[in-house]
Design a protein around this motif. Structure first.
Motif, PDB file in Angstrom:
ATOM      1  N   ARG A 132      -3.044  -6.269   2.636  1.00  0.00           N
ATOM      2  CA  ARG A 132      -2.743  -4.906   2.169  1.00  0.00           C
ATOM      3  C   ARG A 132      -1.852  -4.231   3.203  1.00  0.00           C
ATOM      4  O   ARG A 132      -2.294  -3.833   4.264  1.00  0.00           O
ATOM      5  N   ILE A 133      -0.565  -4.131   2.872  1.00  0.00           N
ATOM      6  CA  ILE A 133       0.402  -3.689   3.866  1.00  0.00           C
ATOM      7  C   ILE A 133       1.084  -2.388   3.435  1.00  0.00           C
ATOM      8  O   ILE A 133       1.748  -2.351   2.402  1.00  0.00           O
ATOM      9  N   GLY A 134       0.916  -1.360   4.226  1.00  0.00           N
ATOM     10  CA  GLY A 134       1.564  -0.081   3.956  1.00  0.00           C
ATOM     11  C   GLY A 134       2.759   0.150   4.862  1.00  0.00           C
ATOM     12  O   GLY A 134       3.916   0.079   4.448  1.00  0.00           O
ATOM     13  N   THR A 135       2.492   0.431   6.135  1.00  0.00           N
ATOM     14  CA  THR A 135       3.513   0.841   7.086  1.00  0.00           C
ATOM     15  C   THR A 135       4.700  -0.128   7.170  1.00  0.00           C
ATOM     16  O   THR A 135       5.858   0.306   7.194  1.00  0.00           O
ATOM     17  N   LYS A 146       0.005   4.449  -0.742  1.00  0.00           N
ATOM     18  CA  LYS A 146      -0.675   5.756  -0.620  1.00  0.00           C
ATOM     19  C   LYS A 146       0.206   6.747   0.143  1.00  0.00           C
ATOM     20  O   LYS A 146       0.867   6.360   1.107  1.00  0.00           O
ATOM     21  N   MET A 158     -13.723  -7.721   0.943  1.00  0.00           N
ATOM     22  CA  MET A 158     -12.633  -6.984   1.602  1.00  0.00           C
ATOM     23  C   MET A 158     -13.137  -6.453   2.926  1.00  0.00           C
ATOM     24  O   MET A 158     -14.302  -6.085   3.047  1.00  0.00           O
ATOM     25  N   ARG A 167       3.358   6.715   7.766  1.00  0.00           N
ATOM     26  CA  ARG A 167       2.893   7.808   6.901  1.00  0.00           C
ATOM     27  C   ARG A 167       2.781   9.094   7.700  1.00  0.00           C
ATOM     28  O   ARG A 167       2.456   9.081   8.851  1.00  0.00           O
ATOM     29  N   ILE A 183      -8.248   0.740  -3.062  1.00  0.00           N
ATOM     30  CA  ILE A 183      -8.668   0.210  -1.757  1.00  0.00           C
ATOM     31  C   ILE A 183      -9.423   1.231  -0.919  1.00  0.00           C
ATOM     32  O   ILE A 183      -9.872   0.923   0.184  1.00  0.00           O
ATOM     33  N   MET A 190      -3.826  -5.899   7.576  1.00  0.00           N
ATOM     34  CA  MET A 190      -2.975  -4.740   7.362  1.00  0.00           C
ATOM     35  C   MET A 190      -1.747  -4.893   8.275  1.00  0.00           C
ATOM     36  O   MET A 190      -1.582  -5.933   8.896  1.00  0.00           O
ATOM     37  N   THR A 191      -0.906  -3.874   8.332  1.00  0.00           N
ATOM     38  CA  THR A 191       0.344  -4.012   9.077  1.00  0.00           C
ATOM     39  C   THR A 191       0.158  -4.604  10.476  1.00  0.00           C
ATOM     40  O   THR A 191       0.909  -5.490  10.888  1.00  0.00           O
ATOM     41  N   VAL A 249       0.853  -1.201   0.000  1.00  0.00           N
ATOM     42  CA  VAL A 249       0.000   0.000   0.000  1.00  0.00           C
ATOM     43  C   VAL A 249       0.886   1.247   0.000  1.00  0.00           C
ATOM     44  O   VAL A 249       1.531   1.584   0.987  1.00  0.00           O
TER      45      VAL A 249
HETATM   46  C1  LIG Z   1      -3.871   2.461   4.459  1.00  0.00           C
HETATM   47  C2  LIG Z   1      -4.604   1.211   4.221  1.00  0.00           C
HETATM   48  C3  LIG Z   1      -3.976  -0.037   4.376  1.00  0.00           C
HETATM   49  C4  LIG Z   1      -2.542  -0.223   4.859  1.00  0.00           C
HETATM   50  O1  LIG Z   1      -2.446   0.141   6.204  1.00  0.00           O
HETATM   51  P1  LIG Z   1      -1.108  -0.141   7.063  1.00  0.00           P
HETATM   52  O2  LIG Z   1      -1.610  -0.178   8.468  1.00  0.00           O
HETATM   53  O3  LIG Z   1      -0.201   1.006   6.809  1.00  0.00           O
HETATM   54  O4  LIG Z   1      -0.550  -1.430   6.623  1.00  0.00           O
HETATM   55  C5  LIG Z   1      -4.721  -1.175   4.082  1.00  0.00           C
HETATM   56  N1  LIG Z   1      -6.011  -1.093   3.685  1.00  0.00           N
HETATM   57  C6  LIG Z   1      -6.644   0.090   3.523  1.00  0.00           C
HETATM   58  C7  LIG Z   1      -8.057   0.096   3.074  1.00  0.00           C
HETATM   59  C8  LIG Z   1      -5.965   1.275   3.791  1.00  0.00           C
HETATM   60  O5  LIG Z   1      -6.612   2.439   3.626  1.00  0.00           O
END
Ligand SMILES: *Cc1c(COP(=O)(O)O)cnc(C)c1O
Length: 226
Positions: free
Chosen positions: A217-220, A34, A158, A226, A76, A201-202, A32
């Motif tokens: 779905r992994i961002g951090t 963003k 989802m 962020r 997402i 997620m994270t 992720v």
């Molecule tokens: C931002 C986001 C993520 C990722 O979140 P992290 O906690 O940073 O991994 C996953 N899914 C959705 C819908 C998001 O908005």
């Protein structure tokens, strides 16, 4: 740094698969990206990543213009109907179809563009007021309505689980959505292709994988805070 982060996440996914008797090939990691610059996406791409998640249409458009064409962009975030036209054709999968009205608008635009759009229905399992999505008890009716839109194909579900310190607290959320997913899959509903369960997620992806997630779905954990 990003490469190392990706390796760590992949290893944790593999370990979670092992604990639950699953094949790691069943789980796709979506990075992720963003709010993160194209340079960081590029770094992850060089490390082998091809699936990236974004929550804003503008960001998908801007990044897809400057990054390789074989990236699969995943939408997402909540999708506003006035952004649909710009988005369609640019995204591999829309995870966040959160109302029948939005599905109707997507169908209209997909019909105009003569394309078939893969979607997931977003489910607000924990019934959080701050979140979009169908409640679980509404979800089957939503499937039965949306399946009849010929230019949309429902591929699964989802959810974003609540923010919790202890990921174990979300296990029940993931279990409930997996039960629903397995039930819908077993019905072999016409014009659907149920094969994706996007959750984790994270903070909670290892538990989500143990409970059946096929996309996390992994961002951090990949790109940093962020
Ligand atoms: C931002 C986001 C993520 C990722 O979140 P992290 O906690 O940073 O991994 C996953 N899914 C959705 C819908 C998001 O908005």
């Amino acid at each position: 740094m990003i490469q190392k982060n990706l390796q760590e996440v992949q290893q944790k996914i593999e370990a979670a698969c092992k604990r639950s008797g699953r094949d790691p090939k069943e789980v796709t990691l979506i990075a992720v990206s963003k709010t993160k610059p194209a340079e960081m996406v590029s770094e992850a791409y060089e490390a082998g990543m091809r699936d990236f998640g974004e929550n804003k249409v503008q960001e998908i458009l801007a990044k897809s213009q400057v990054l390789p064409g074989d990236i699969r962009w995943h939408m997402i975030g909540h999708l506003q109907t006035n952004k649909i036209r710009a988005l369609l054709g640019k995204t591999a999968l829309i995870h966040s179809v959160d109302s029948v009205r939005l599905a109707q608008k997507l169908e209209e635009e997909a019909a105009k563009q003569e394309i078939l759009v893969d979607i997931l229905l977003e489910i607000n399992v924990a019934r959080e007021e701050s979140k979009f999505g169908f409640f679980l008890e509404e979800a089957e009716n939503a499937v039965m309505e949306i399946k009849d839109f010929p230019h949309l194909r429902i591929c699964g579900f989802m959810t974003s689980a609540p923010f919790v310190e202890d990921a174990e607290k979300n296990r029940d959320v993931f279990k409930k959505l997996n039960n629903f997913y397995v039930d819908m899959k077993s019905k072999n509903i016409d014009n659907t292709n149920m094969r994706i369960l996007s959750m984790g997620m994270t903070n909670d992806y290892e538990v989500a994988v143990e409970e059946g997630a096929t996309m996390v779905r992994i961002g951090t954990a990949v790109f940093g805070a962020r």
